[in-house]
Design a protein around this motif. Structure first.
Motif, PDB file in Angstrom:
ATOM      1  N   LEU A 626       0.987  -1.038  -0.037  1.00  0.00           N
ATOM      2  CA  LEU A 626      -0.057   0.236   0.009  1.00  0.00           C
ATOM      3  C   LEU A 626       0.811   1.348   0.204  1.00  0.00           C
ATOM      4  CD1 LEU A 626      -2.866   1.331   0.200  1.00  0.00           C
ATOM      5  CD2 LEU A 626      -2.579   1.136   2.688  1.00  0.00           C
ATOM      6  N   ALA A 627       2.010   1.317   0.786  1.00  0.00           N
ATOM      7  CA  ALA A 627       2.823   2.319   0.786  1.00  0.00           C
ATOM      8  C   ALA A 627       3.478   2.637  -0.358  1.00  0.00           C
ATOM      9  CB  ALA A 627       3.853   1.983   1.866  1.00  0.00           C
ATOM     10  N   LYS A 628       3.888   1.711  -1.205  1.00  0.00           N
ATOM     11  CA  LYS A 628       4.589   1.645  -2.488  1.00  0.00           C
ATOM     12  C   LYS A 628       3.319   2.220  -3.677  1.00  0.00           C
ATOM     13  CE  LYS A 628       7.917  -2.045  -2.107  1.00  0.00           C
ATOM     14  NZ  LYS A 628       8.284  -3.374  -2.460  1.00  0.00           N
ATOM     15  N   ARG A 629       2.148   1.942  -3.505  1.00  0.00           N
ATOM     16  CA  ARG A 629       1.159   2.513  -4.215  1.00  0.00           C
ATOM     17  C   ARG A 629       0.738   4.014  -3.931  1.00  0.00           C
ATOM     18  NH1 ARG A 629      -4.044  -1.363  -4.856  1.00  0.00           N
ATOM     19  NH2 ARG A 629      -4.161   0.347  -6.424  1.00  0.00           N
ATOM     20  N   VAL A 630       0.824   4.176  -2.947  1.00  0.00           N
ATOM     21  CA  VAL A 630       0.827   5.619  -2.546  1.00  0.00           C
ATOM     22  C   VAL A 630       1.637   6.609  -2.884  1.00  0.00           C
ATOM     23  CG1 VAL A 630       0.444   7.134  -0.372  1.00  0.00           C
ATOM     24  CG2 VAL A 630      -0.734   5.220  -0.439  1.00  0.00           C
ATOM     25  N   GLU A 631       2.984   6.039  -2.855  1.00  0.00           N
ATOM     26  CA  GLU A 631       4.282   6.845  -3.199  1.00  0.00           C
ATOM     27  C   GLU A 631       4.100   6.882  -4.770  1.00  0.00           C
ATOM     28  OE1 GLU A 631       6.497   8.415  -1.746  1.00  0.00           O
ATOM     29  OE2 GLU A 631       5.827   8.071   0.217  1.00  0.00           O
ATOM     30  N   LEU A 632       3.616   5.950  -5.650  1.00  0.00           N
ATOM     31  CA  LEU A 632       3.428   5.910  -6.973  1.00  0.00           C
ATOM     32  C   LEU A 632       2.519   6.927  -7.496  1.00  0.00           C
ATOM     33  CD1 LEU A 632       4.204   4.884  -9.556  1.00  0.00           C
ATOM     34  CD2 LEU A 632       2.510   2.946  -9.471  1.00  0.00           C
ATOM     35  N   LEU A 633       1.332   6.914  -6.740  1.00  0.00           N
ATOM     36  CA  LEU A 633       0.167   7.642  -6.945  1.00  0.00           C
ATOM     37  C   LEU A 633       0.684   9.321  -6.914  1.00  0.00           C
ATOM     38  CD1 LEU A 633      -2.812   5.900  -5.595  1.00  0.00           C
ATOM     39  CD2 LEU A 633      -2.388   6.414  -7.942  1.00  0.00           C
ATOM     40  N   LEU A 634       1.424   9.448  -5.692  1.00  0.00           N
ATOM     41  CA  LEU A 634       1.812  10.732  -5.233  1.00  0.00           C
ATOM     42  C   LEU A 634       2.675  11.274  -6.394  1.00  0.00           C
ATOM     43  CD1 LEU A 634       2.234  10.715  -1.551  1.00  0.00           C
ATOM     44  CD2 LEU A 634       0.476  11.818  -2.817  1.00  0.00           C
ATOM     45  N   SER A 635       3.696  10.443  -7.035  1.00  0.00           N
ATOM     46  CA  SER A 635       4.527  10.937  -8.017  1.00  0.00           C
ATOM     47  C   SER A 635       4.060  11.318  -9.113  1.00  0.00           C
ATOM     48  CB  SER A 635       5.815   9.812  -8.024  1.00  0.00           C
ATOM     49  OG  SER A 635       5.086   8.540  -8.487  1.00  0.00           O
ATOM     50  N   GLU A 636       3.033  10.465  -9.578  1.00  0.00           N
ATOM     51  CA  GLU A 636       2.268  10.626 -10.641  1.00  0.00           C
ATOM     52  C   GLU A 636       1.419  11.933 -10.689  1.00  0.00           C
ATOM     53  OE1 GLU A 636      -0.130   7.162 -11.521  1.00  0.00           O
ATOM     54  OE2 GLU A 636       1.436   6.021 -11.927  1.00  0.00           O
ATOM     55  N   SER A 637       0.999  12.141  -9.616  1.00  0.00           N
ATOM     56  CA  SER A 637       0.086  13.469  -9.419  1.00  0.00           C
ATOM     57  C   SER A 637       1.038  14.665  -9.356  1.00  0.00           C
ATOM     58  CB  SER A 637      -0.817  13.467  -7.965  1.00  0.00           C
ATOM     59  OG  SER A 637       0.108  13.186  -6.971  1.00  0.00           O
ATOM     60  N   GLU A 638       2.181  14.537  -8.960  1.00  0.00           N
ATOM     61  CA  GLU A 638       3.120  15.627  -9.177  1.00  0.00           C
ATOM     62  C   GLU A 638       3.592  15.965 -10.513  1.00  0.00           C
ATOM     63  OE1 GLU A 638       6.195  14.868  -6.381  1.00  0.00           O
ATOM     64  OE2 GLU A 638       5.181  15.052  -4.706  1.00  0.00           O
ATOM     65  N   GLU A 639       3.996  14.879 -11.183  1.00  0.00           N
ATOM     66  CA  GLU A 639       4.259  14.789 -12.710  1.00  0.00           C
ATOM     67  C   GLU A 639       3.057  15.374 -13.676  1.00  0.00           C
ATOM     68  OE1 GLU A 639       6.098  11.435 -13.579  1.00  0.00           O
ATOM     69  OE2 GLU A 639       7.830  11.805 -12.310  1.00  0.00           O
ATOM     70  N   GLN A 640       1.913  15.304 -13.225  1.00  0.00           N
ATOM     71  CA  GLN A 640       0.628  15.270 -14.147  1.00  0.00           C
ATOM     72  C   GLN A 640       0.567  16.933 -14.540  1.00  0.00           C
ATOM     73  OE1 GLN A 640      -0.992  12.893 -15.437  1.00  0.00           O
ATOM     74  NE2 GLN A 640      -2.162  14.280 -16.491  1.00  0.00           N
ATOM     75  N   PRO A 641       0.688  17.980 -13.586  1.00  0.00           N
ATOM     76  CA  PRO A 641       0.639  19.165 -13.985  1.00  0.00           C
ATOM     77  C   PRO A 641       1.553  19.540 -15.314  1.00  0.00           C
ATOM     78  CG  PRO A 641       0.198  19.012 -11.730  1.00  0.00           C
ATOM     79  CD  PRO A 641       0.636  17.604 -12.282  1.00  0.00           C
ATOM     80  N   LEU A 642       2.928  19.081 -14.810  1.00  0.00           N
ATOM     81  CA  LEU A 642       3.876  19.409 -15.816  1.00  0.00           C
ATOM     82  C   LEU A 642       3.554  18.588 -17.340  1.00  0.00           C
ATOM     83  CD1 LEU A 642       6.921  19.051 -13.558  1.00  0.00           C
ATOM     84  CD2 LEU A 642       5.911  21.131 -14.262  1.00  0.00           C
ATOM     85  N   GLN A 643       3.028  17.619 -17.261  1.00  0.00           N
ATOM     86  CA  GLN A 643       2.983  16.888 -18.366  1.00  0.00           C
ATOM     87  C   GLN A 643       1.435  17.525 -19.108  1.00  0.00           C
ATOM     88  OE1 GLN A 643       4.548  14.335 -19.532  1.00  0.00           O
ATOM     89  NE2 GLN A 643       3.441  14.116 -21.398  1.00  0.00           N
ATOM     90  N   ASN A 644       0.627  17.821 -18.340  1.00  0.00           N
ATOM     91  CA  ASN A 644      -0.498  18.584 -19.030  1.00  0.00           C
ATOM     92  C   ASN A 644       0.004  20.019 -19.628  1.00  0.00           C
ATOM     93  OD1 ASN A 644      -2.225  16.692 -18.080  1.00  0.00           O
ATOM     94  ND2 ASN A 644      -2.957  17.724 -16.184  1.00  0.00           N
ATOM     95  N   GLN A 645       0.965  20.558 -18.917  1.00  0.00           N
ATOM     96  CA  GLN A 645       1.260  21.954 -19.596  1.00  0.00           C
ATOM     97  C   GLN A 645       2.114  21.625 -20.716  1.00  0.00           C
ATOM     98  OE1 GLN A 645       3.770  24.032 -16.935  1.00  0.00           O
ATOM     99  NE2 GLN A 645       4.137  25.788 -18.111  1.00  0.00           N
ATOM    100  N   LYS A 646       2.987  20.541 -20.858  1.00  0.00           N
ATOM    101  CA  LYS A 646       3.628  20.367 -22.102  1.00  0.00           C
ATOM    102  C   LYS A 646       2.664  19.707 -23.176  1.00  0.00           C
ATOM    103  CE  LYS A 646       7.717  18.507 -19.648  1.00  0.00           C
ATOM    104  NZ  LYS A 646       8.779  17.428 -19.284  1.00  0.00           N
ATOM    105  N   ASN A 647       1.758  18.872 -22.769  1.00  0.00           N
ATOM    106  CA  ASN A 647       0.738  18.427 -23.848  1.00  0.00           C
ATOM    107  C   ASN A 647      -0.396  19.603 -24.333  1.00  0.00           C
ATOM    108  OD1 ASN A 647       2.077  16.190 -23.754  1.00  0.00           O
ATOM    109  ND2 ASN A 647       0.638  15.189 -22.211  1.00  0.00           N
ATOM    110  N   LEU A 648      -0.235  20.736 -23.679  1.00  0.00           N
ATOM    111  CA  LEU A 648      -1.150  21.659 -24.063  1.00  0.00           C
ATOM    112  C   LEU A 648      -1.121  22.176 -25.390  1.00  0.00           C
ATOM    113  CD1 LEU A 648      -3.207  23.758 -22.800  1.00  0.00           C
ATOM    114  CD2 LEU A 648      -1.421  25.561 -22.707  1.00  0.00           C
TER     115      LEU A 648
END
Length: 803
Positions: A626-648
């Protein structure tokens, strides 16, 4: 670990293989726990790549204590613990399989082994886990002592033996934590603490003052909650300093006030180097800067001359009152030798301070007191009389003080701070424990808010419209004070009444005697003024005014006599900091809410899983996943705004950029005299054309950036035209533009239609605005070899677009 070669009872044997050095240690340490001895990591060998090739694990009693070789034996020596035990396990890296193999093994000990009940005390078995360390830090921040924290964890674990460490281990862990927090020194750690607070909430304000040697002298800070409190309750402020807040004995100054529940609210704090005029000037000036320049109506302090001098310079428009508590204390100190048995000196002085409402009566009693006790030549008393407008009731009754006459709020806060602080605390610990006091005061306010909504007010006369109105408007504490005044009004009688057109003057007094009050009522605006000045001083109508309202038939409180700071909705409205950003008291409130939901569930699972070894192992595995999945979700959520900005979408980004930079200027300057239809059509055409220009210019800029590293390249016409409409702050190469200016446009861009070129050029002509450098076509026409000219003037009417 190669489980196939392990013995069934967990005893190490020669030839055992392990996947890593850590696996070998964990296996041997588990064996040591079962047998009753502690493991010590001895020598290790590494190759040139840093890979461990061999390692030895020994018994903690291996070796012997060295003899003292000095001339004088020390008074205190430690008892020997080593017995020369030869028990060990040596592992060697086997290159063929890259696994560690047991190469040497000795299982016999020459000392008595520990019993099972004491096995958890052995050094190799004691370790403060990450979760336990976090819990220990929370306990320390909550003010629990080391003993209380350890006992609490023992209760949660089902006994001290299940905690996994001793109290000394916990002490070392917390000491190491403090040392890590001070790795940059106290000053650096303090600034790092301020930076962390600013990252959590951008509205956090802090400032430090440096001396000529660039040493920190004075420190001021105020969090977001303090800024909000000051916006709604910063009309009356008390400021006081207290000592012995840390090991440097530096004075702590705290700005304090009242909320609508008459509870303490903190507006800011300052850790000062000294109490000089310059220090107070800086503190008061920084306080006003943090509060967007809003000055309080009244500030109450003690009889500090440096503080008074600083206030007269920094806040000349603010009324400076003196604390009556400090005056009484100084009165005892300076005039204590005049006290005699049955002396009326303290009573006369107290009456001058608290009772007399008329200046003539005050002066008469003061002169009698001075003459009776032969105090005409007392310098302290004479100086106090000269500033009587700052402390005497007859002088202060028209000053707005919200009912405060002393700095006892600050004194009580100082007492609470001292309960949580020790003299050996460093600055970071001081700030952490100071926040505990602030959180405690805010929690008290939340309790009052809850009770205000949970409990109905106790209205004495439920058929009285004014009391019902007051109970619905005021906070419970203020309503009690208002109800007492209303009860006093029922005991009032009107002695006489004088009418003069729209003004009516009433003489009001209690039926059983007392001072006579004059109440002036205005029939035009329904306003009332009483000679007691209770409303002007405390913000609540007095019983005399309420008696007049009842006489003239006013049954509810007029809106102009309801102070918002005393109402239930005193905090309604937004608050902005000095950068005009909206202040949010707790940006992590949703995180706290989710934590309150998750924490009990996790504790319940851990408690149930610890009942047996099998469920405990399964729970550890599940929690780790569960801890690994939470860390993975947090890392993805942090990278998503940057990716959305790139894909704009590139076109959307171009539109946003163009409209933000040029749209408003073009509409305001070039097309403001046109009709609505033409304006909209021209605007749409402008955006569409610039979309195409921007896309082409992006390709040209990419090519130019790559080629500019080797040799200069001339830019295209579209790029040149687009860059001409950019702000003057954009970096545009003068050398490249000079190459293009001397070329005809058609030679630069032969594939562009002439009409389209003219339309673009005509449009760009009207992009001339202030603070923009615009390249516009010359009046001679598009075919002129002089090309484009630089213009920075405002568009003229003759250059506007033709219909």
């Amino acid at each position: 670990m190669d489980c196939s070669k392990l013995t069934e009872d967990g005893t190490p044997e020669l030839g055992m293989e392990f996947n890593s050095e850590e696996d070998a240690y964990q296996f041997y340490n588990k064996y040591a726990f079962k047998m009753g001895f502690s493991v010590r990591k001895d020598y290790l060998n590494k190759d040139k790549d840093g890979v461990t090739t061999s390692r030895r694990y020994s018994c903690c009693k291996e070796g012997v204590k060295r003899k003292y070789e000095g001339d004088v034996m020390p008074k205190r020596t430690r008892a020997p613990t080593k017995t020369g035990c030869g028990a060990k396990m040596v592992i060697v890296l086997f290159r063929g399989t890259m696994k560690y193999r047991v190469h040497d093994l000795v299982l016999e000990h020459n000392h008595e082994l520990h019993i099972a009940q004491c096995a958890h005390m052995m050094p190799s078995q004691r370790k403060v886990s990450e979760t336990q360390g976090f819990q220990a830090e929370i306990s320390e921040d909550a003010g629990l002592s080391l003993k209380q924290s350890h006992e609490l964890m023992g209760k949660e674990a089902g006994g001290m033996g299940n905690v996994g460490y001793t109290r000394e281990d916990l002490k070392r862990y917390l000491r190491t934590r403090r040392e890590r927090s001070l790795k940059y020194g106290e000053a650096g750690s303090m600034l790092n603490y301020f930076q962390e607070q600013t990252l959590e909430n951008p509205s956090f304000f802090h400032a430090v003052q440096l001396d000529c040697e660039e040493q920190i002298t004075n420190i001021f800070w105020a969090d977001a909650g303090m800024l909000i409190d000051y916006k709604f309750f910063g009309d009356v402020v008390t400021f006081d300093t207290t000592y012995k807040t840390n090991k440097e004995y530096r004075p702590l100054g705290v700005f304090v006030g009242f909320n609508q529940h008459r509870q303490i609210v903190i507006f800011g704090a300052a850790l000062m180097y000294d109490e000089t005029i310059d220090s107070f000037k800086w503190v008061f000036g920084t306080f006003l800067e943090a509060m967007c320049g809003k000055r309080p109506s009244t500030i109450l302090t003690d009889q500090d001359h440096a503080m008074a001098a600083a206030l007269s310079v920094v806040m000349p428009e603010t009324f400076h009152g003196l604390c009556t508590f400090h005056i009484r204390r100084n009165f005892m100190k300076h005039l204590g030798n005049h006290y005699k048995e049955n002396s009326d000196l303290p009573y006369m002085f107290g009456a001058c301070m608290y009772e007399f409402e008329e200046v003539e009566q005050f002066n008469r009693v003061w002169e009698a007191m001075v003459k009776k006790h032969n105090l005409e030549n007392n310098e302290w008393l004479s100086g106090l009389y000269r500033i009587r407008d700052k402390w005497a009731r007859c002088m202060m009754k028209e000053r707005w003080t919200a009912g405060m006459r002393s700095t006892q709020l600050s004194e009580s806060l100082n007492a609470a701070i001292k309960n949580h602080l020790k003299l050996d605390h460093d600055l970071v610990q001081f700030f952490r424990h100071f926040n505990r006091v602030v959180d405690e005061k805010r929690h008290n306010e939340l309790i009052a808010e809850y009770e205000m909504r949970q409990k109905l007010p106790m209205v004495g006369l439920r058929q009285t419209p004014m009391l019902v109105h007051a109970s619905e408007t005021y906070s419970p504490t203020v309503f009690v004070a208002f109800q007492n005044e209303y009860g006093e009004s029922t005991a009032m009688v009107i002695l006489r009444q004088q009418d003069a057109a729209m003004i009516v003057e009433f003489a009001v007094m209690r039926y059983d005697g007392g001072p006579e009050r004059i109440v002036v009522f205005n029939r035009n605006d329904l306003s009332v003024r009483c000679s007691c000045k209770k409303y002007e001083n405390e913000g609540i109508l007095c019983g005399h005014a309420l008696k007049v309202f009842d006489t003239v038939g006013i049954k509810i409180i007029p809106p102009e006599y309801i102070k918002r700071r005393w109402t239930k909705r005193a905090r309604a409205g937004d608050c902005f900091d000095r950068r005009r950003r909206e202040v949010v008291a707790d940006p992590k409130i949703m995180i706290s809410t989710r934590y309150r939901e998750l924490a009990p569930a996790m504790i319940k699972v851990a408690t149930r899983a610890a009942m047996s070894e099998d469920t405990s192992k399964v729970a550890i595995t599940v929690i780790s996943d569960l801890a690994k999945r939470v860390e993975l979700l947090l890392s993805e959520s942090e990278e998503q705004p940057l990716q959305n900005q790139k894909n704009l979408n590139m076109e959307e980004r171009d539109k946003i950029e163009i409209v933000n930079e040029m749209g408003e200027a073009v509409v305001a300057r070039g097309i403001k005299k046109r009709g609505g239809g033409k304006k909209s059509r021209v605007m749409r055409s402008w955006i569409d054309k610039f979309d195409r220009v921007k896309r082409k210019s992006r390709l040209s800029r990419t090519t130019q950036t790559t080629a500019s590293e080797s040799e200069p390249t001339s830019i295209s016409y579209e790029e040149y035209m687009f860059m001409g409409c950019r702000s003057s702050t954009d970096s545009v190469s003068t050398h490249s533009m000079s190459q293009t200016v001397n070329d005809p446009p058609n030679a630069i861009a032969p594939n562009i239609d002439e009409s389209e070129t003219e339309e673009r050029a005509a449009l760009l002509t009207h992009c001339d605005v202030d603070a923009y450098h615009v390249f516009a076509p010359s009046p001679q026409g598009r075919n002129n070899t002089q090309g484009l000219q630089l213009r920075v003037d405002v568009a003229s009417p003759e250059n506007e677009i033709d219909e």
